[in-house]
Design a protein around this motif. Structure first.
Motif, short mmCIF file in Angstrom:
data_model
loop_
_atom_site.label_atom_id
_atom_site.label_comp_id
_atom_site.label_asym_id
_atom_site.label_seq_id
_atom_site.Cartn_x
_atom_site.Cartn_y
_atom_site.Cartn_z
N ASP A 333 -5.63 -1.23 11.81
CA ASP A 333 -4.78 -2.40 11.61
C ASP A 333 -5.57 -3.62 11.15
O ASP A 333 -5.19 -4.30 10.19
N ASP A 334 -6.65 -3.91 11.86
CA ASP A 334 -7.39 -5.14 11.54
C ASP A 334 -8.05 -5.06 10.18
O ASP A 334 -8.14 -6.05 9.45
N GLU A 335 -8.50 -3.86 9.78
CA GLU A 335 -9.07 -3.69 8.46
C GLU A 335 -8.02 -3.91 7.38
O GLU A 335 -8.29 -4.49 6.33
N GLY A 340 -5.58 -7.28 3.18
CA GLY A 340 -4.43 -7.96 2.60
C GLY A 340 -4.71 -9.41 2.31
O GLY A 340 -4.37 -9.93 1.24
N TYR A 341 -5.35 -10.09 3.26
CA TYR A 341 -5.75 -11.48 3.04
C TYR A 341 -6.78 -11.58 1.91
O TYR A 341 -6.76 -12.50 1.09
N GLU A 342 -7.69 -10.63 1.86
CA GLU A 342 -8.74 -10.67 0.84
C GLU A 342 -8.14 -10.57 -0.56
O GLU A 342 -8.51 -11.34 -1.45
N LEU A 343 -7.22 -9.63 -0.78
CA LEU A 343 -6.61 -9.52 -2.10
C LEU A 343 -5.83 -10.78 -2.44
O LEU A 343 -5.85 -11.26 -3.58
N SER A 355 0.12 -1.01 1.32
CA SER A 355 -0.91 -1.12 0.28
C SER A 355 -2.20 -1.71 0.82
O SER A 355 -3.29 -1.38 0.35
N ALA A 356 -2.09 -2.61 1.80
CA ALA A 356 -3.29 -3.21 2.39
C ALA A 356 -4.19 -2.15 3.01
O ALA A 356 -5.41 -2.34 3.09
#
Length: 409
Positions: A333-335, A340-343, A355-356
Protein backbone atom coordinates in the motif's frame (compact mmCIF):
# COMPACT_ATOMS: atom_id res chain seq x y z
CA UNK A 1 5.28 -22.71 -32.13
CA UNK A 2 4.53 -22.55 -28.41
CA UNK A 3 1.79 -20.13 -27.48
CA UNK A 4 0.70 -18.71 -24.13
CA UNK A 5 -2.79 -17.96 -25.43
CA UNK A 6 -5.86 -20.08 -24.66
CA UNK A 7 -6.26 -23.54 -26.20
CA UNK A 8 -9.40 -24.96 -27.80
CA UNK A 9 -10.60 -26.36 -24.48
CA UNK A 10 -10.38 -23.02 -22.71
CA UNK A 11 -7.16 -23.64 -20.81
CA UNK A 12 -3.92 -21.74 -20.39
CA UNK A 13 -1.63 -24.64 -19.56
CA UNK A 14 -3.23 -26.21 -16.49
CA UNK A 15 -5.30 -23.12 -15.65
CA UNK A 16 -8.73 -22.06 -16.89
CA UNK A 17 -11.68 -24.19 -17.97
CA UNK A 18 -15.33 -23.78 -17.00
CA UNK A 19 -16.37 -25.04 -13.54
CA UNK A 20 -19.98 -23.94 -13.24
CA UNK A 21 -23.30 -25.01 -11.70
CA UNK A 22 -25.46 -27.17 -13.95
CA UNK A 23 -28.12 -24.46 -14.30
CA UNK A 24 -25.57 -22.19 -16.03
CA UNK A 25 -24.17 -24.88 -18.30
CA UNK A 26 -26.39 -23.96 -21.26
CA UNK A 27 -25.68 -20.21 -20.90
CA UNK A 28 -21.94 -20.71 -20.89
CA UNK A 29 -22.02 -23.34 -23.62
CA UNK A 30 -24.11 -21.03 -25.84
CA UNK A 31 -21.56 -18.27 -25.30
CA UNK A 32 -18.67 -20.61 -26.06
CA UNK A 33 -20.30 -21.57 -29.37
CA UNK A 34 -20.91 -18.05 -30.66
CA UNK A 35 -18.42 -15.64 -29.11
CA UNK A 36 -15.64 -16.03 -31.68
CA UNK A 37 -18.06 -16.00 -34.62
CA UNK A 38 -19.61 -12.76 -33.37
CA UNK A 39 -16.38 -11.04 -32.28
CA UNK A 40 -14.67 -11.80 -35.59
CA UNK A 41 -17.62 -10.87 -37.81
CA UNK A 42 -17.29 -7.81 -40.02
CA UNK A 43 -20.44 -6.10 -38.73
CA UNK A 44 -19.39 -6.50 -35.07
CA UNK A 45 -15.87 -5.26 -35.76
CA UNK A 46 -17.15 -2.27 -37.70
CA UNK A 47 -19.55 -1.18 -34.94
CA UNK A 48 -17.09 -1.95 -32.13
CA UNK A 49 -14.18 -0.10 -33.78
CA UNK A 50 -16.36 2.89 -34.58
CA UNK A 51 -17.50 3.15 -30.96
CA UNK A 52 -13.93 2.80 -29.68
CA UNK A 53 -12.88 5.66 -31.93
CA UNK A 54 -15.81 8.09 -31.78
CA UNK A 55 -17.28 7.26 -28.38
CA UNK A 56 -14.50 5.92 -26.17
CA UNK A 57 -11.90 8.28 -27.65
CA UNK A 58 -9.32 5.80 -28.91
CA UNK A 59 -6.49 5.52 -29.66
CA UNK A 60 -5.26 6.36 -26.18
CA UNK A 61 -1.93 8.24 -26.27
CA UNK A 62 1.45 6.59 -25.75
CA UNK A 63 3.16 9.32 -23.76
CA UNK A 64 6.92 9.60 -23.22
CA UNK A 65 7.35 10.40 -19.52
CA UNK A 66 10.56 12.41 -19.57
CA UNK A 67 11.02 13.11 -15.87
CA UNK A 68 9.91 9.64 -14.82
CA UNK A 69 12.38 8.22 -17.36
CA UNK A 70 15.19 10.29 -15.88
CA UNK A 71 14.23 9.11 -12.41
CA UNK A 72 14.44 5.39 -13.27
CA UNK A 73 17.10 5.38 -15.97
CA UNK A 74 15.12 4.06 -18.94
CA UNK A 75 12.85 5.30 -21.74
CA UNK A 76 9.46 5.00 -20.08
CA UNK A 77 6.27 5.39 -22.09
CA UNK A 78 2.87 5.54 -20.42
CA UNK A 79 -0.09 3.97 -22.22
CA UNK A 80 -2.78 6.45 -21.21
CA UNK A 81 -5.90 4.33 -20.67
CA UNK A 82 -6.89 6.89 -18.04
CA UNK A 83 -7.85 9.22 -20.90
CA UNK A 84 -10.58 6.93 -22.25
CA UNK A 85 -14.25 7.79 -21.80
CA UNK A 86 -15.20 6.68 -18.24
CA UNK A 87 -11.53 7.21 -17.23
CA UNK A 88 -10.19 3.67 -17.51
CA UNK A 89 -9.55 0.73 -19.82
CA UNK A 90 -12.82 -0.90 -18.73
CA UNK A 91 -14.88 0.79 -21.47
CA UNK A 92 -13.15 -1.33 -24.15
CA UNK A 93 -14.50 -4.57 -22.71
CA UNK A 94 -17.88 -3.19 -21.62
CA UNK A 95 -18.75 -1.88 -25.08
CA UNK A 96 -17.68 -5.14 -26.68
CA UNK A 97 -19.62 -7.42 -24.34
CA UNK A 98 -22.83 -5.36 -24.39
CA UNK A 99 -22.72 -5.36 -28.20
CA UNK A 100 -22.27 -9.15 -28.01
CA UNK A 101 -25.19 -9.49 -25.57
CA UNK A 102 -27.50 -7.61 -27.96
CA UNK A 103 -26.51 -9.95 -30.79
CA UNK A 104 -27.39 -12.87 -28.49
CA UNK A 105 -30.84 -11.29 -27.85
CA UNK A 106 -30.21 -10.85 -24.11
CA UNK A 107 -32.47 -8.25 -22.51
CA UNK A 108 -30.83 -7.59 -19.11
CA UNK A 109 -27.20 -6.88 -18.25
CA UNK A 110 -25.53 -7.57 -14.90
CA UNK A 111 -21.97 -6.87 -13.80
CA UNK A 112 -19.76 -6.91 -10.73
CA UNK A 113 -17.45 -4.06 -9.77
CA UNK A 114 -14.82 -3.28 -7.15
CA UNK A 115 -13.32 0.16 -7.70
CA UNK A 116 -16.41 1.07 -9.70
CA UNK A 117 -14.69 1.62 -13.04
CA UNK A 118 -16.13 -1.54 -14.63
CA UNK A 119 -19.53 -0.73 -13.16
CA UNK A 120 -19.47 2.77 -14.61
CA UNK A 121 -18.24 1.47 -17.98
CA UNK A 122 -20.98 -1.20 -18.12
CA UNK A 123 -23.67 1.27 -17.06
CA UNK A 124 -22.39 3.65 -19.74
CA UNK A 125 -22.53 1.00 -22.46
CA UNK A 126 -26.04 -0.01 -21.35
CA UNK A 127 -27.24 3.59 -21.42
CA UNK A 128 -25.80 3.99 -24.92
CA UNK A 129 -27.27 0.73 -26.23
CA UNK A 130 -30.57 0.97 -24.30
CA UNK A 131 -30.40 -2.10 -22.07
CA UNK A 132 -31.39 -2.31 -18.36
CA UNK A 133 -28.45 -2.90 -16.05
CA UNK A 134 -27.81 -4.08 -12.48
CA UNK A 135 -24.40 -3.64 -10.85
CA UNK A 136 -23.33 -5.72 -7.85
CA UNK A 137 -20.82 -3.94 -5.60
CA UNK A 138 -19.55 -4.77 -2.12
CA UNK A 139 -20.84 -2.43 0.59
CA UNK A 140 -17.25 -1.61 1.60
CA UNK A 141 -16.53 -0.49 -1.96
CA UNK A 142 -19.84 1.38 -2.21
CA UNK A 143 -18.67 3.50 0.72
CA UNK A 144 -15.10 4.11 -0.50
CA UNK A 145 -16.13 4.68 -4.14
CA UNK A 146 -19.21 6.85 -3.56
CA UNK A 147 -18.71 9.03 -6.65
CA UNK A 148 -18.65 6.04 -8.98
CA UNK A 149 -21.81 4.70 -7.34
CA UNK A 150 -23.60 7.97 -8.05
CA UNK A 151 -22.36 7.91 -11.66
CA UNK A 152 -23.82 4.43 -12.16
CA UNK A 153 -27.16 5.54 -10.76
CA UNK A 154 -27.15 8.66 -12.93
CA UNK A 155 -26.56 6.45 -15.97
CA UNK A 156 -29.69 4.46 -15.10
CA UNK A 157 -28.13 1.39 -13.50
CA UNK A 158 -29.45 -0.25 -10.34
CA UNK A 159 -26.61 -0.61 -7.81
CA UNK A 160 -26.97 -3.58 -5.46
CA UNK A 161 -24.76 -3.29 -2.32
CA UNK A 162 -23.44 -6.71 -1.23
CA UNK A 163 -23.11 -7.33 2.52
CA UNK A 164 -21.58 -10.82 2.61
CA UNK A 165 -17.91 -11.59 3.36
CA UNK A 166 -15.72 -8.51 3.64
CA UNK A 167 -18.11 -6.79 1.22
CA UNK A 168 -15.63 -6.23 -1.62
CA UNK A 169 -15.02 -7.51 -5.16
CA UNK A 170 -15.07 -11.26 -4.44
CA UNK A 171 -18.41 -10.93 -2.71
CA UNK A 172 -19.87 -8.77 -5.48
CA UNK A 173 -18.88 -11.44 -7.98
CA UNK A 174 -20.47 -14.17 -5.84
CA UNK A 175 -23.74 -12.24 -5.72
CA UNK A 176 -23.71 -11.53 -9.47
CA UNK A 177 -23.30 -15.24 -10.17
CA UNK A 178 -26.16 -16.08 -7.79
CA UNK A 179 -28.41 -13.69 -9.69
CA UNK A 180 -27.29 -15.16 -13.03
CA UNK A 181 -28.13 -18.68 -11.77
CA UNK A 182 -31.68 -17.51 -11.07
CA UNK A 183 -32.13 -15.63 -14.39
CA UNK A 184 -30.16 -17.57 -17.00
CA UNK A 185 -32.51 -17.12 -19.97
CA UNK A 186 -32.62 -13.35 -20.42
CA UNK A 187 -29.54 -12.17 -18.48
CA UNK A 188 -26.05 -11.56 -19.81
CA UNK A 189 -23.23 -11.27 -17.26
CA UNK A 190 -20.56 -8.76 -18.31
CA UNK A 191 -17.49 -9.96 -16.39
CA UNK A 192 -15.01 -7.13 -16.01
CA UNK A 193 -11.73 -8.99 -15.97
CA UNK A 194 -9.93 -12.04 -17.37
CA UNK A 195 -11.56 -14.30 -14.78
CA UNK A 196 -14.54 -16.61 -14.70
CA UNK A 197 -15.38 -19.67 -16.82
CA UNK A 198 -14.20 -20.05 -20.40
CA UNK A 199 -14.74 -18.15 -22.69
CA UNK A 200 -14.66 -15.03 -20.47
CA UNK A 201 -10.88 -14.83 -19.89
CA UNK A 202 -10.21 -15.14 -23.62
CA UNK A 203 -13.08 -12.86 -24.63
CA UNK A 204 -12.05 -10.07 -22.26
CA UNK A 205 -8.42 -10.36 -23.36
CA UNK A 206 -9.47 -10.09 -27.02
CA UNK A 207 -11.63 -7.03 -26.37
CA UNK A 208 -8.82 -5.36 -24.40
CA UNK A 209 -6.18 -6.31 -26.98
CA UNK A 210 -6.78 -2.99 -28.73
CA UNK A 211 -4.29 -1.67 -26.14
CA UNK A 212 -1.34 -3.73 -27.39
CA UNK A 213 -2.50 -3.35 -30.99
CA UNK A 214 -2.08 0.42 -30.60
CA UNK A 215 1.22 0.10 -28.73
CA UNK A 216 2.71 -1.66 -31.76
CA UNK A 217 2.10 1.14 -34.26
CA UNK A 218 2.65 3.90 -31.71
CA UNK A 219 6.09 2.54 -30.81
CA UNK A 220 6.94 2.19 -34.48
CA UNK A 221 6.17 5.88 -34.92
CA UNK A 222 8.16 6.96 -31.87
CA UNK A 223 11.05 4.49 -31.74
CA UNK A 224 11.26 2.95 -35.21
CA UNK A 225 10.40 -0.52 -33.89
CA UNK A 226 7.12 -2.04 -32.82
CA UNK A 227 8.11 -3.77 -29.58
CA UNK A 228 9.40 -2.60 -26.17
CA UNK A 229 11.96 -4.28 -23.93
CA UNK A 230 9.50 -4.30 -21.02
CA UNK A 231 5.72 -4.27 -20.69
CA UNK A 232 4.41 -3.41 -17.22
CA UNK A 233 0.86 -3.50 -15.86
CA UNK A 234 -0.97 -3.94 -12.58
CA UNK A 235 -2.91 -7.16 -12.13
CA UNK A 236 -5.91 -8.02 -9.98
CA UNK A 237 -8.09 -10.16 -12.20
CA UNK A 238 -5.89 -9.00 -15.04
CA UNK A 239 -7.83 -7.28 -17.85
CA UNK A 240 -5.61 -4.25 -18.42
CA UNK A 241 -2.54 -6.49 -18.21
CA UNK A 242 -4.05 -8.93 -20.72
CA UNK A 243 -4.76 -6.10 -23.12
CA UNK A 244 -1.27 -4.67 -22.69
CA UNK A 245 0.52 -7.93 -23.46
CA UNK A 246 -1.89 -9.66 -25.86
CA UNK A 247 -0.01 -9.01 -29.12
CA UNK A 248 3.36 -9.58 -27.44
CA UNK A 249 2.59 -12.63 -25.34
CA UNK A 250 4.56 -15.00 -27.59
CA UNK A 251 7.31 -12.47 -28.43
CA UNK A 252 10.16 -13.48 -26.14
CA UNK A 253 12.07 -10.26 -26.89
CA UNK A 254 9.57 -8.53 -24.60
CA UNK A 255 9.79 -9.00 -20.83
CA UNK A 256 6.44 -8.96 -19.00
CA UNK A 257 6.25 -7.49 -15.49
CA UNK A 258 3.05 -7.74 -13.45
CA UNK A 259 2.45 -5.80 -10.23
CA UNK A 260 -0.04 -7.20 -7.74
CA UNK A 261 -1.37 -5.77 -4.50
CA UNK A 262 0.86 -6.59 -1.55
CA UNK A 263 -1.45 -4.79 0.89
CA UNK A 264 0.20 -4.43 4.31
CA UNK A 265 2.82 -7.03 3.24
CA UNK A 266 2.55 -10.55 1.89
CA UNK A 267 3.32 -12.10 5.29
CA UNK A 268 0.86 -9.98 7.29
CA UNK A 269 -2.38 -11.75 6.45
CA UNK A 270 -3.59 -8.50 4.88
CA UNK A 271 -2.66 -8.85 1.23
CA UNK A 272 -4.12 -9.55 -2.22
CA UNK A 273 -0.88 -10.90 -3.70
CA UNK A 274 -2.54 -13.96 -5.23
CA UNK A 275 0.35 -15.01 -7.45
CA UNK A 276 2.75 -15.12 -4.52
CA UNK A 277 0.33 -16.45 -1.90
CA UNK A 278 -2.15 -18.50 -3.94
CA UNK A 279 -2.48 -22.23 -4.52
CA UNK A 280 -4.35 -24.08 -7.25
CA UNK A 281 -8.08 -23.90 -6.69
CA UNK A 282 -11.44 -23.02 -8.23
CA UNK A 283 -12.91 -19.55 -8.00
CA UNK A 284 -15.85 -18.11 -9.92
CA UNK A 285 -15.83 -20.87 -12.50
CA UNK A 286 -12.13 -21.08 -13.29
CA UNK A 287 -9.19 -23.20 -12.15
CA UNK A 288 -6.44 -20.81 -11.14
CA UNK A 289 -4.34 -19.58 -8.22
CA UNK A 290 -6.45 -18.71 -5.19
CA UNK A 291 -5.59 -17.33 -1.75
CA UNK A 292 -6.97 -20.06 0.48
CA UNK A 293 -6.57 -21.75 3.83
CA UNK A 294 -5.03 -25.19 4.32
CA UNK A 295 -8.48 -26.78 4.10
CA UNK A 296 -9.31 -24.96 0.86
CA UNK A 297 -11.46 -22.13 2.18
CA UNK A 298 -11.01 -18.88 0.24
CA UNK A 299 -9.39 -16.27 2.47
CA UNK A 300 -10.37 -12.61 2.48
CA UNK A 301 -7.89 -10.48 0.52
CA UNK A 302 -6.91 -6.94 1.42
CA UNK A 303 -5.65 -3.99 -0.61
CA UNK A 304 -5.90 -0.24 -0.37
CA UNK A 305 -7.05 -0.50 -4.00
CA UNK A 306 -10.63 -1.67 -4.49
CA UNK A 307 -9.87 -2.89 -8.01
CA UNK A 308 -7.05 -5.23 -6.90
CA UNK A 309 -8.82 -6.59 -3.81
CA UNK A 310 -9.46 -10.08 -5.23
CA UNK A 311 -8.29 -13.51 -3.95
CA UNK A 312 -7.81 -15.00 -7.42
CA UNK A 313 -6.02 -14.18 -10.66
CA UNK A 314 -6.87 -14.65 -14.31
CA UNK A 315 -5.76 -18.06 -15.66
CA UNK A 316 -3.73 -16.38 -18.41
CA UNK A 317 -1.55 -14.65 -15.84
CA UNK A 318 -1.30 -17.68 -13.56
CA UNK A 319 0.09 -19.63 -16.50
CA UNK A 320 2.51 -16.87 -17.52
CA UNK A 321 4.05 -16.89 -14.06
CA UNK A 322 4.05 -20.72 -13.80
CA UNK A 323 5.84 -20.90 -17.18
CA UNK A 324 8.25 -18.12 -16.11
CA UNK A 325 7.07 -15.94 -19.00
CA UNK A 326 6.20 -13.08 -16.62
CA UNK A 327 7.80 -11.61 -13.53
CA UNK A 328 5.52 -10.63 -10.66
CA UNK A 329 6.20 -7.97 -8.03
CA UNK A 330 4.03 -7.48 -4.93
CA UNK A 331 3.67 -3.76 -4.25
CA UNK A 332 2.53 -2.73 -0.80
CA UNK A 333 0.00 0.00 0.00
CA UNK A 334 2.59 2.56 1.04
CA UNK A 335 4.71 1.92 -2.04
CA UNK A 336 1.65 2.43 -4.26
CA UNK A 337 0.64 5.66 -2.54
CA UNK A 338 4.21 6.97 -2.82
CA UNK A 339 4.31 6.05 -6.51
CA UNK A 340 0.97 7.76 -7.14
CA UNK A 341 2.21 10.99 -5.59
CA UNK A 342 5.48 10.67 -7.47
CA UNK A 343 3.81 10.43 -10.89
CA UNK A 344 1.55 13.32 -9.98
CA UNK A 345 4.49 15.57 -9.09
CA UNK A 346 6.80 14.42 -11.90
CA UNK A 347 4.36 14.27 -14.82
CA UNK A 348 1.15 15.99 -13.71
CA UNK A 349 -0.82 12.72 -13.98
CA UNK A 350 -2.86 11.46 -11.03
CA UNK A 351 -3.14 7.66 -11.46
CA UNK A 352 -5.79 5.37 -10.07
CA UNK A 353 -4.57 3.39 -7.07
CA UNK A 354 -4.59 0.27 -9.26
CA UNK A 355 -2.16 1.93 -11.69
CA UNK A 356 -0.12 3.29 -8.78
CA UNK A 357 0.79 -0.31 -7.94
CA UNK A 358 2.60 -0.88 -11.22
CA UNK A 359 4.31 2.50 -10.82
CA UNK A 360 5.35 1.24 -7.39
CA UNK A 361 7.13 -1.65 -9.10
CA UNK A 362 9.58 0.71 -10.86
CA UNK A 363 11.97 0.98 -7.87
CA UNK A 364 12.26 -2.84 -7.92
CA UNK A 365 13.44 -2.87 -11.55
CA UNK A 366 16.98 -2.63 -12.92
CA UNK A 367 16.86 -1.03 -16.35
CA UNK A 368 19.55 -0.12 -18.86
CA UNK A 369 19.35 3.49 -20.01
CA UNK A 370 18.33 2.52 -23.56
CA UNK A 371 15.61 0.08 -22.45
CA UNK A 372 12.18 0.91 -23.82
CA UNK A 373 9.51 0.42 -21.18
CA UNK A 374 5.75 0.64 -21.78
CA UNK A 375 3.72 0.95 -18.58
CA UNK A 376 -0.07 1.01 -18.71
CA UNK A 377 -1.83 3.64 -16.63
CA UNK A 378 -5.09 1.75 -16.49
CA UNK A 379 -7.21 4.42 -14.80
CA UNK A 380 -7.47 7.97 -13.55
CA UNK A 381 -7.13 8.82 -9.87
CA UNK A 382 -10.19 11.02 -9.44
CA UNK A 383 -12.03 8.18 -7.70
CA UNK A 384 -9.17 7.74 -5.20
CA UNK A 385 -8.56 11.35 -4.18
CA UNK A 386 -9.97 10.88 -0.67
CA UNK A 387 -7.61 7.93 -0.09
CA UNK A 388 -4.64 9.89 -1.42
CA UNK A 389 -5.49 12.83 0.84
CA UNK A 390 -5.37 10.63 3.93
CA UNK A 391 -1.66 10.15 3.23
CA UNK A 392 -0.76 13.65 2.04
CA UNK A 393 1.23 14.59 5.14
CA UNK A 394 3.20 11.36 4.96
CA UNK A 395 4.25 12.10 1.38
CA UNK A 396 4.44 15.90 1.40
CA UNK A 397 8.24 15.69 1.06
CA UNK A 398 7.98 14.17 -2.43
CA UNK A 399 7.65 17.61 -4.01
CA UNK A 400 10.89 18.73 -2.37
CA UNK A 401 12.70 15.47 -3.22
CA UNK A 402 11.71 15.76 -6.88
CA UNK A 403 12.72 19.42 -6.99
CA UNK A 404 16.15 18.54 -5.60
CA UNK A 405 16.58 15.68 -8.09
CA UNK A 406 15.53 17.71 -11.08
CA UNK A 407 17.88 20.54 -10.11
CA UNK A 408 20.68 18.22 -8.91
CA UNK A 409 20.76 19.80 -5.46
Amino acid sequence: MKTYLVDKEGYYGEFGGAYIPEILHQCVEDLQKVYLTILESDDFQQEFRQLLKDYAGRPSPLYYANRLSNRYGAKIYLKREDLNHTRAHKINNALGQVLLAKRMSKTHIIAETGAGQHGVATATACALLNLPCTIFMGKTDVERQHINVEKMKMLGAKVHPVTSGNMTLKDATNEAIRYWVCHPEDTYYVIGSTVGPHPYPDMVARLQSVISEEIKWQLREKEGRDYPDYLMACVGGGSNAAGTIYHYIDDLRVQIVLAEAGGKGINTGMSAATIQLGRMGIIHGSKTLVIQSKDGQIEEPYSISAGLDYPGIGPMHANLVKQKRAKVIAVNDDEAIHAGYELTRLEGIIPALESAHVLGALPHMHFKKDDIVVLTVSGRGDKDIETYLKYQNQFKNILYENFCLSHQL
